[in-house]
Write a protein that holds these residues in place. Structure first.
Motif, mmCIF file in Angstrom:
data_model
loop_
_atom_site.group_PDB
_atom_site.id
_atom_site.type_symbol
_atom_site.label_atom_id
_atom_site.label_comp_id
_atom_site.label_asym_id
_atom_site.label_seq_id
_atom_site.Cartn_x
_atom_site.Cartn_y
_atom_site.Cartn_z
ATOM 1 N N ILE A 93 0.858 -1.185 0.000
ATOM 2 C CA ILE A 93 0.000 0.000 0.000
ATOM 3 C C ILE A 93 0.895 1.237 0.000
ATOM 4 O O ILE A 93 1.790 1.362 0.845
ATOM 5 N N ILE A 94 0.662 2.130 -0.953
ATOM 6 C CA ILE A 94 1.364 3.416 -0.988
ATOM 7 C C ILE A 94 0.381 4.481 -0.546
ATOM 8 O O ILE A 94 -0.632 4.734 -1.209
ATOM 9 N N GLY A 95 0.659 5.092 0.606
ATOM 10 C CA GLY A 95 -0.189 6.159 1.137
ATOM 11 C C GLY A 95 0.380 7.515 0.785
ATOM 12 O O GLY A 95 1.536 7.808 1.097
ATOM 13 N N ILE A 96 -0.422 8.335 0.126
ATOM 14 C CA ILE A 96 0.015 9.674 -0.295
ATOM 15 C C ILE A 96 -0.774 10.692 0.517
ATOM 16 O O ILE A 96 -1.992 10.814 0.360
ATOM 17 N N GLY A 97 -0.099 11.396 1.414
ATOM 18 C CA GLY A 97 -0.833 12.342 2.238
ATOM 19 C C GLY A 97 0.056 13.034 3.251
ATOM 20 O O GLY A 97 1.276 12.875 3.254
ATOM 21 N N GLY A 98 -0.586 13.788 4.127
ATOM 22 C CA GLY A 98 0.123 14.528 5.156
ATOM 23 C C GLY A 98 0.289 13.715 6.429
ATOM 24 O O GLY A 98 0.237 12.479 6.425
ATOM 25 N N ASP A 99 0.432 14.413 7.535
ATOM 26 C CA ASP A 99 0.731 13.776 8.809
ATOM 27 C C ASP A 99 -0.294 12.700 9.177
ATOM 28 O O ASP A 99 0.064 11.607 9.625
ATOM 29 N N ASP A 100 -1.582 12.980 8.984
ATOM 30 C CA ASP A 100 -2.621 12.029 9.382
ATOM 31 C C ASP A 100 -2.615 10.785 8.499
ATOM 32 O O ASP A 100 -2.662 9.651 8.989
ATOM 33 N N THR A 101 -2.560 10.987 7.178
ATOM 34 C CA THR A 101 -2.516 9.853 6.255
ATOM 35 C C THR A 101 -1.264 9.022 6.476
ATOM 36 O O THR A 101 -1.316 7.783 6.471
ATOM 37 N N LEU A 102 -0.144 9.682 6.675
ATOM 38 C CA LEU A 102 1.112 8.959 6.894
ATOM 39 C C LEU A 102 1.120 8.228 8.229
ATOM 40 O O LEU A 102 1.757 7.175 8.365
ATOM 41 N N SER A 103 0.410 8.761 9.237
ATOM 42 C CA SER A 103 0.349 8.083 10.530
ATOM 43 C C SER A 103 -0.391 6.749 10.394
ATOM 44 O O SER A 103 -0.029 5.755 11.035
ATOM 45 N N VAL A 104 -1.430 6.727 9.554
ATOM 46 C CA VAL A 104 -2.140 5.473 9.299
ATOM 47 C C VAL A 104 -1.247 4.521 8.510
ATOM 48 O O VAL A 104 -1.195 3.312 8.785
ATOM 49 N N THR A 105 -0.527 5.059 7.528
ATOM 50 C CA THR A 105 0.406 4.247 6.740
ATOM 51 C C THR A 105 1.467 3.621 7.639
ATOM 52 O O THR A 105 1.809 2.442 7.493
ATOM 53 N N ALA A 106 1.971 4.405 8.595
ATOM 54 C CA ALA A 106 2.974 3.907 9.531
ATOM 55 C C ALA A 106 2.380 2.869 10.478
ATOM 56 O O ALA A 106 3.039 1.881 10.832
ATOM 57 N N LYS A 107 1.137 3.080 10.887
ATOM 58 C CA LYS A 107 0.453 2.127 11.762
ATOM 59 C C LYS A 107 0.320 0.767 11.066
ATOM 60 O O LYS A 107 0.577 -0.280 11.668
ATOM 61 N N LEU A 108 -0.060 0.789 9.791
ATOM 62 C CA LEU A 108 -0.159 -0.457 9.034
ATOM 63 C C LEU A 108 1.200 -1.149 8.930
ATOM 64 O O LEU A 108 1.289 -2.377 9.018
ATOM 65 N N ALA A 109 2.243 -0.344 8.743
ATOM 66 C CA ALA A 109 3.598 -0.918 8.668
ATOM 67 C C ALA A 109 3.948 -1.620 9.975
ATOM 68 O O ALA A 109 4.549 -2.703 9.974
ATOM 69 N N SER A 110 3.567 -1.005 11.099
ATOM 70 C CA SER A 110 3.867 -1.601 12.404
ATOM 71 C C SER A 110 3.086 -2.893 12.635
ATOM 72 O O SER A 110 3.458 -3.715 13.470
ATOM 73 N N MET A 111 1.986 -3.055 11.866
ATOM 74 C CA MET A 111 1.161 -4.260 11.974
ATOM 75 C C MET A 111 1.632 -5.364 11.027
ATOM 76 O O MET A 111 1.024 -6.431 10.953
ATOM 77 N N GLY A 112 2.693 -5.075 10.265
ATOM 78 C CA GLY A 112 3.246 -6.092 9.384
ATOM 79 C C GLY A 112 2.894 -5.932 7.914
ATOM 80 O O GLY A 112 3.349 -6.733 7.081
ATOM 81 N N TYR A 113 2.109 -4.912 7.576
ATOM 82 C CA TYR A 113 1.783 -4.675 6.171
ATOM 83 C C TYR A 113 2.944 -3.963 5.488
ATOM 84 O O TYR A 113 3.673 -3.180 6.116
ATOM 85 N N ARG A 114 3.081 -4.205 4.210
ATOM 86 C CA ARG A 114 4.162 -3.583 3.439
ATOM 87 C C ARG A 114 3.652 -2.250 2.884
ATOM 88 O O ARG A 114 2.735 -2.221 2.056
ATOM 89 N N THR A 115 4.235 -1.171 3.354
ATOM 90 C CA THR A 115 3.765 0.163 2.979
ATOM 91 C C THR A 115 4.917 1.081 2.601
ATOM 92 O O THR A 115 6.065 0.884 3.014
ATOM 93 N N VAL A 116 4.574 2.096 1.813
ATOM 94 C CA VAL A 116 5.487 3.197 1.472
ATOM 95 C C VAL A 116 4.681 4.486 1.568
ATOM 96 O O VAL A 116 3.504 4.521 1.185
ATOM 97 N N GLY A 117 5.289 5.552 2.072
ATOM 98 C CA GLY A 117 4.599 6.826 2.212
ATOM 99 C C GLY A 117 5.144 7.885 1.272
ATOM 100 O O GLY A 117 6.347 7.911 0.978
ATOM 101 N N VAL A 118 4.244 8.739 0.794
ATOM 102 C CA VAL A 118 4.627 9.895 -0.019
ATOM 103 C C VAL A 118 4.068 11.139 0.678
ATOM 104 O O VAL A 118 2.857 11.256 0.861
ATOM 105 N N PRO A 119 4.936 12.081 1.099
ATOM 106 C CA PRO A 119 4.476 13.232 1.874
ATOM 107 C C PRO A 119 3.747 14.266 1.025
ATOM 108 O O PRO A 119 4.212 14.660 -0.034
#
Length: 340
Positions: free
Chosen positions: A95-121
């Motif tokens: 999952i590639i999450g494109i967004g600001g602090d809130d969107t990236l916080s969810v992207t990071a949360k998924l990463a901590s749960m074991g999902y493979r994610t990348v963020g775009v600020p």
């Protein structure tokens, strides 16, 4: 490989350039799934397949072809369950999450749960930490500067004090740079509060000498006398933020009453983040998208792309959301040279 991409939070110029960069740089064995309306779409199972033809020429368009929302999927167990069910149902490997602090916080949360994610600020406020610029910001500054430019003639012709409200919840980057570029006579940003009396002091001196004044103020600016920022406290988004707006009107009313000057206000609001992105934001968005795909193909997950100088690098997602990037005092001090 199946990659889901989504855009969350407020729309801004350059989002479509990121989407195009991701899709166009994907190899033939990679399928891109566009999640509609941000995290809301992943909770509700709304999506579209994206091909090279779907993104042809979209980099010059404002907004996002995927739509967006301010939904926090971790606010309830029901939403979280649906989110995870749809990730599995859609067969998303990344999952590639494109967004600001809130969107990236969810992207990071998924990463901590074991999902493979990348963020775009993404934020026009330019307040994501550990990256020099976020796309959309450059366009917003240009639009803001142009608007302030145009108000000078009216303010001078009528001898008015005009408060111009620009976006910026906690960081005053847009207001500072648009105001400085357009020659605003006072710049008010959240990082450096002033009392109303201090502001009136600047106004009195300027009006006595020049007879008109333009004041650029960030929506998140709060004069020292106020306990809270000005906004709609009955309108709170999924991440706990109240809807800001109205500080320029408030200041114009107060200053007009206390000084007798002809005071007016204008809130630029959504104009700052709407419309065609500048060439800078098209290029930055494109480079972010391509780099995000490179990270995916390398298996470098839990990362966020970032601009350092002229290089697009990657950093741990948590570095991007750790703190807000605020305007340093040395920069504000430079702007103060031109106050009055």
């Amino acid at each position: 490989m199946r990659i889901g991409i989504l855009t969350g939070g407020g729309d801004c110029p350059g989002l479509n350039a990121v989407i195009r960069g991701i899709v166009k740089s994907a190899p033939e064995n990679v399928e891109i799934i566009g999640i509609m309306h941000g995290w809301k779409g992943l909770v509700q199972g709304e999506y579209m397949k994206l091909t090279g033809d779907d993104v042809e020429g979209i980099h010059i368009l404002g907004g996002t072809i995927l739509g967006t929302s301010r939904i926090n999927p971790f606010r309830s167990e029901e939403m979280r369950t649906k989110l995870e069910e749809n990730i599995k149902k859609l067969g998303l490997d990344v999952i590639i999450g494109i967004g600001g602090d809130d969107t990236l916080s969810v992207t990071a949360k998924l990463a901590s749960m074991g999902y493979r994610t990348v963020g775009v600020p993404k934020t026009i406020d330019n307040d994501v930490s550990n990256t020099d610029y976020t796309f959309g910001y450059h366009t917003a500054v240009n639009v803001g500067a142009d608007a302030i430019d145009r108000l000078h003639s009216t303010a001078k012709s009528h001898g008015r004090v005009i408060f111009v409200e620009l976006m910026g919840r906690e960081a005053g980057w847009i207001t500072l740079e648009a105001g400085l570029a357009a020659g605003a006579h006072l710049i008010l940003i959240p990082e450096y509060p002033m009392t109303i009396e201090e502001i009136i002091g600047y106004i009195n001196r300027r009006m006595k000498d020049k007879g008109y004044m333009i004041i650029a103020t960030a929506e998140g600016f709060k004069p020292t006398e106020l306990e809270n920022v000005v906004g709609d406290k009955n309108h709170i988004d999924a991440f706990g933020h109240i809807k800001l707006g109205g500080i320029a009107h408030y200041m114009a009313e107060v200053v007009g009453e206390r000084t007798g000057y002809d005071t007016r206000s204008m809130a630029l609001g959504y104009l700052l983040r709407g419309g065609t992105p500048t060439a800078f934001d098209r290029l930055l968005g494109t480079r972010y998208g391509v780099r995000a795909m490179e990270l995916v193909l390398k298996g470098d997950f839990g990362r966020m792309v970032a601009l350092r100088g002229n290089e697009i690098v990657s950093i741990p997602l948590e570095y991007g959301i750790a703190t807000k990037k605020l305007v340093p005092y040395e920069y504000y001090k430079l702007a103060q040279i031109f106050f009055g």
